[in-house]
Design a protein around this motif. Structure first.
Motif, PDB file in Angstrom:
ATOM      1  N   GLU A 144      -6.841   2.156  -6.820  1.00  8.51           N
ATOM      2  CA  GLU A 144      -5.522   1.580  -7.109  1.00  8.51           C
ATOM      3  C   GLU A 144      -4.903   2.212  -8.353  1.00  8.51           C
ATOM      4  OE1 GLU A 144      -3.435  -0.609  -5.903  1.00  8.51           O
ATOM      5  OE2 GLU A 144      -4.466  -1.911  -4.483  1.00  8.51           O
ATOM      6  N   GLN A 184      -4.487   6.312  -0.330  1.00 15.75           N
ATOM      7  CA  GLN A 184      -3.903   5.129  -0.955  1.00 15.75           C
ATOM      8  C   GLN A 184      -4.435   3.860  -0.304  1.00 15.75           C
ATOM      9  OE1 GLN A 184      -0.024   4.874  -2.481  1.00 15.75           O
ATOM     10  NE2 GLN A 184       0.479   7.013  -2.143  1.00 15.75           N
ATOM     11  N   LEU A 236      -1.945  -5.791   6.604  1.00 12.83           N
ATOM     12  CA  LEU A 236      -2.486  -4.657   5.871  1.00 12.83           C
ATOM     13  C   LEU A 236      -2.927  -3.579   6.856  1.00 12.83           C
ATOM     14  CD1 LEU A 236      -4.586  -6.269   2.994  1.00 12.83           C
ATOM     15  CD2 LEU A 236      -2.445  -5.009   2.790  1.00 12.83           C
ATOM     16  N   ASP A 244      -4.703   0.246   1.603  1.00 12.76           N
ATOM     17  CA  ASP A 244      -3.996  -0.268   2.770  1.00 12.76           C
ATOM     18  C   ASP A 244      -2.743  -1.008   2.324  1.00 12.76           C
ATOM     19  OD1 ASP A 244      -6.275   0.673   3.937  1.00 12.76           O
ATOM     20  OD2 ASP A 244      -6.949  -1.246   4.755  1.00 12.76           O
ATOM     21  N   ARG A 245      -1.649  -0.796   3.067  1.00  6.72           N
ATOM     22  CA  ARG A 245      -0.366  -1.399   2.704  1.00  6.72           C
ATOM     23  C   ARG A 245       0.140  -2.293   3.835  1.00  6.72           C
ATOM     24  NH1 ARG A 245      -0.776  -0.370  -2.611  1.00  6.72           N
ATOM     25  NH2 ARG A 245      -0.594   1.860  -3.131  1.00  6.72           N
TER      26      ARG A 245
END
Length: 298
Positions: free
Chosen positions: A62, A31, A42, A33-34
């Protein structure tokens, strides 16, 4: 055999390492970077960090359409999914000739869903395990390729059990894939009538309810470690890390002893052995009571 690996959390890291040692991993999908931590910076996933360390080709799509495009481009013989955190479309499931294989941290059909380790601990289970299955369009409903049971120790909590299952699961995954590629395994359909579910954890579940039984409180603390919390009378919050069940009873939330951090529950009581105090320091229950006057938790 060419494999595309899909994973995100730390649970998936041992599997990625094991696959890279035994097969040709042509790509790793994780997934994006959050934002994380107080600064909301991030942050790359644990799988991304390992993929870069292993010098593997990395992709962070995404959109669902981008996942499909990536898999089509890489042309894998098999897609392996471990704690990826997204549902695969019918189109992606149909791409690899040897299917999409998933490692799930429960003995399916028990505890289908997003939080199998948390939910089995919260339910007081004594046994869990790993399942390697052939994915279909349902939520953990695919045919089983292989399973392995893992006992839950009395001292196990979310982190320790997760580490145990992820390590054992990586070995199970490699041996299963080798036999699957050689045609030595016949998939076994799940008994859907025996299915139970492990939905995501709601934030309200982290707060301890003292009206519950002492055993239920202990199971919750273990299953949601290290994030269960309670409030002091003044409103300050503590995180409860470890408790033991005691037989004494009282009004739920009230302290039964002043020297031992023993709190009454709806049935019996628990002694809080370890916690994180309002200042963020990890202390024993007895040490905490030397610095704080507590009559009741809420």
């Amino acid at each position: 055999m060419k494999i595309v690996f899909m994973g995100t959390s730390s649970f998936a890291v041992p599997s990625l390492k094991a696959l890279a040692e035994n097969f040709q991993v042509v790509g790793v999908i994780t997934q994006p970077d959050r934002p994380a931590h107080r600064g909301q910076k991030l942050t790359p996933s644990p799988v991304k960090k390992m993929a870069l360390e292993l010098h593997l080709c990395l992709y962070q799509p995404e959109k669902k359409s981008q996942i499909e495009e990536t898999v089509l481009k890489l042309k894998p013989d098999c897609v392996v999914v471990v704690a990826y955190g997204r549902i695969l479309t019918k189109e992606v499931l149909g791409i690899p000739p040897y299917g999409c294989i998933n490692l799930h941290a429960s003995l399916l059909p028990k505890y289908r869903g997003a939080a199998p380790i948390q939910r089995c601990l919260m339910a007081g289970e004594k046994l869990t395990g790993n399942t390697v299955m052939l994915m279909d369009e349902g939520m953990d409903t695919g045919d089983i390729l292989r399973q392995e049971s893992v006992p839950i120790d009395e001292e196990d909590h979310l982190l320790s059990l997760s580490e145990k299952l992820s390590t054992k699961g990586a070995k199970l995954l490699v041996s299963t894939l080798k036999d699957w590629f050689e045609g030595k395994i016949a998939p076994t359909p799940q008994d859907h009538q025996q299915a139970t579910y492990a939905p995501p954890i709601w934030k309200e579940e982290y707060r301890i309810c003292w009206k519950a039984s002492a055993q239920s409180v202990k199971d919750r603390v273990r299953g949601l470690y290290p994030n269960c919390y309670a409030f002091l009378e003044e409103g300050e919050r503590i995180k409860v890390l470890k408790v033991r069940v005691c037989q004494e009873s009282g009004e739920p939330g009230e302290l039964i002893h002043q020297r031992k951090f023993q709190v009454a529950c709806g049935e019996n009581s628990v002694e809080i052995l370890e916690l994180i105090n309002p200042k963020g320091k990890r202390v024993s229950g007895e040490d905490f009571l030397r610095g704080y006057r507590v009559k009741k938790l809420r």
